[in-house]
Design an enzyme around this catalytic site. Sequence first.
Site, PDB file in Angstrom:
ATOM      1  N   ASP A   1       0.830  -1.208   0.000  1.00 11.38           N
ATOM      2  CA  ASP A   1       0.000   0.000   0.000  1.00 11.38           C
ATOM      3  C   ASP A   1       0.867   1.263   0.000  1.00 11.38           C
ATOM      4  OD1 ASP A   1      -2.340   1.437  -0.021  1.00 11.38           O
ATOM      5  OD2 ASP A   1      -2.781   1.172   2.114  1.00 11.38           O
TER       6      ASP A   1
ATOM      7  N   ASN B   1     -11.111  -2.494  -5.251  1.00 12.00           N
ATOM      8  CA  ASN B   1     -10.344  -1.528  -6.054  1.00 12.00           C
ATOM      9  C   ASN B   1     -11.030  -1.143  -7.368  1.00 12.00           C
ATOM     10  OD1 ASN B   1      -7.132  -2.821  -4.916  1.00 12.00           O
ATOM     11  ND2 ASN B   1      -8.202  -0.987  -4.235  1.00 12.00           N
TER      12      ASN B   1
HETATM   13  C1  IPE Z   1      -5.490  -2.680  -0.168  1.00 15.46           C
HETATM   14  O1  IPE Z   1      -5.135  -1.340  -0.348  1.00 15.46           O
HETATM   15  C2  IPE Z   1      -5.473  -3.384  -1.496  1.00 15.46           C
HETATM   16  C3  IPE Z   1      -4.152  -3.542  -2.093  1.00 15.46           C
HETATM   17  C4  IPE Z   1      -3.003  -3.196  -1.577  1.00 15.46           C
HETATM   18  C5  IPE Z   1      -4.156  -4.157  -3.391  1.00 15.46           C
HETATM   19  P1  IPE Z   1      -6.226  -0.190  -0.502  1.00 15.46           P
HETATM   20  O2  IPE Z   1      -5.474   1.071  -0.603  1.00 15.46           O
HETATM   21  O3  IPE Z   1      -7.159  -0.523  -1.589  1.00 15.46           O
HETATM   22  O4  IPE Z   1      -7.012  -0.301   0.877  1.00 15.46           O
HETATM   23  P2  IPE Z   1      -7.886   0.770   1.669  1.00 15.46           P
HETATM   24  O5  IPE Z   1      -8.930   1.280   0.728  1.00 15.46           O
HETATM   25  O6  IPE Z   1      -6.958   1.862   2.109  1.00 15.46           O
HETATM   26  O7  IPE Z   1      -8.428   0.018   2.834  1.00 15.46           O
HETATM   27  C1  IPE Z   2      -1.577   0.223  -3.369  1.00 17.69           C
HETATM   28  O1  IPE Z   2      -1.342   1.597  -3.403  1.00 17.69           O
HETATM   29  C2  IPE Z   2      -1.775  -0.362  -4.732  1.00 17.69           C
HETATM   30  C3  IPE Z   2      -3.151  -0.784  -5.051  1.00 17.69           C
HETATM   31  C4  IPE Z   2      -4.154  -0.775  -4.221  1.00 17.69           C
HETATM   32  C5  IPE Z   2      -3.377  -1.223  -6.409  1.00 17.69           C
HETATM   33  P1  IPE Z   2      -2.536   2.640  -3.408  1.00 17.69           P
HETATM   34  O2  IPE Z   2      -2.909   2.931  -4.807  1.00 17.69           O
HETATM   35  O3  IPE Z   2      -3.639   2.169  -2.534  1.00 17.69           O
HETATM   36  O4  IPE Z   2      -1.819   3.912  -2.771  1.00 17.69           O
HETATM   37  P2  IPE Z   2      -2.461   4.922  -1.732  1.00 17.69           P
HETATM   38  O5  IPE Z   2      -2.965   4.116  -0.581  1.00 17.69           O
HETATM   39  O6  IPE Z   2      -3.553   5.660  -2.452  1.00 17.69           O
HETATM   40  O7  IPE Z   2      -1.315   5.806  -1.360  1.00 17.69           O
HETATM   41 MG    MG Z   3      -4.094   2.431  -0.579  1.00 15.60          MG
END
Ligand code: IPE
Ligand code: IPE
Ligand code: MG
Length: 227
Positions: free
Chosen positions: A14, A63
């Site tokens: 993340d 997502n």
């Molecule tokens: C969790 O991250 C999913 C992945 C890392 C693929 P998100 O960024 O989607 O999670 P939330 O929305 O902060 O809980």
């Molecule tokens: C994790 O990084 C990757 C996926 C969920 C695909 P994020 O895209 O959630 O990055 P933040 O949390 O917005 O910084």
């Molecule tokens: Mg995230």
Amino acid sequence: MANNILRHLALIMDGNGRWAKRRGLIRTRGHERGAEVIRDITKYCAEHDTIETLTLYAFSTENWKRPKYEVDFLMRLLDRWLEKELPTYHKFGAKFETIGNIEVFSPKLQRRIAMVKEETKHYTNVTQIMALNYGSREEIVRAVSRLNRKGEEVTEESLSRELDSPYSDIDLLIRTSGEQRISNFLMWQISYAELFFTDTLWPDFTPRELEQIIAQFIDRDRRFGGV
Ligand code: IPE
Ligand code: IPE
Ligand code: MG
């Protein structure tokens, strides 16, 4: 003194978006950079004596709520990445697997995924499982439905077997970016996992930091309900 053995490591990757934002870049640049880190971490795990399985959260069932351009970018990135990285799977002796419902992906991406699985299925240094369109609740519901259809009793053993991930329980779960939540990842399989949260954003995560976390994991007192 504890001496835990790490066999199954899971990572919630993340912070890609925030990494990019801090640099004044668009979010997708963070995803590109984050994908590079997967290679370093997989190499580390392939060379590690005890790690057999590395499960990576790459795309959740939630997502899809993201803007279409970002979702499309992530799908293309995965396709390009698998194409480009196939030689490194060979080099590291890493077997590629997935969990989650990939049937909704484009036929081209599904073919790419199937091809990389086929080409790497004999490797044993590490099994890298990518969670793609993965949600733990959905996985459990699908497993229970399958057992019902087969007329099988639902037990801990039968349910564990029917999951997308009939792999060992997770020993260590790490989430990057400072968020301290599970976000629908492997809820059944982390029942007794040790949890670590680091403020490091995924694109900045390194094998060196992973090594430091593993050192702490080894010393933790895992009681599994005992004394
Ligand atoms: C969790 O991250 C999913 C992945 C890392 C693929 P998100 O960024 O989607 O999670 P939330 O929305 O902060 O809980
Ligand atoms: C994790 O990084 C990757 C996926 C969920 C695909 P994020 O895209 O959630 O990055 P933040 O949390 O917005 O910084
Ligand atoms: Mg995230």
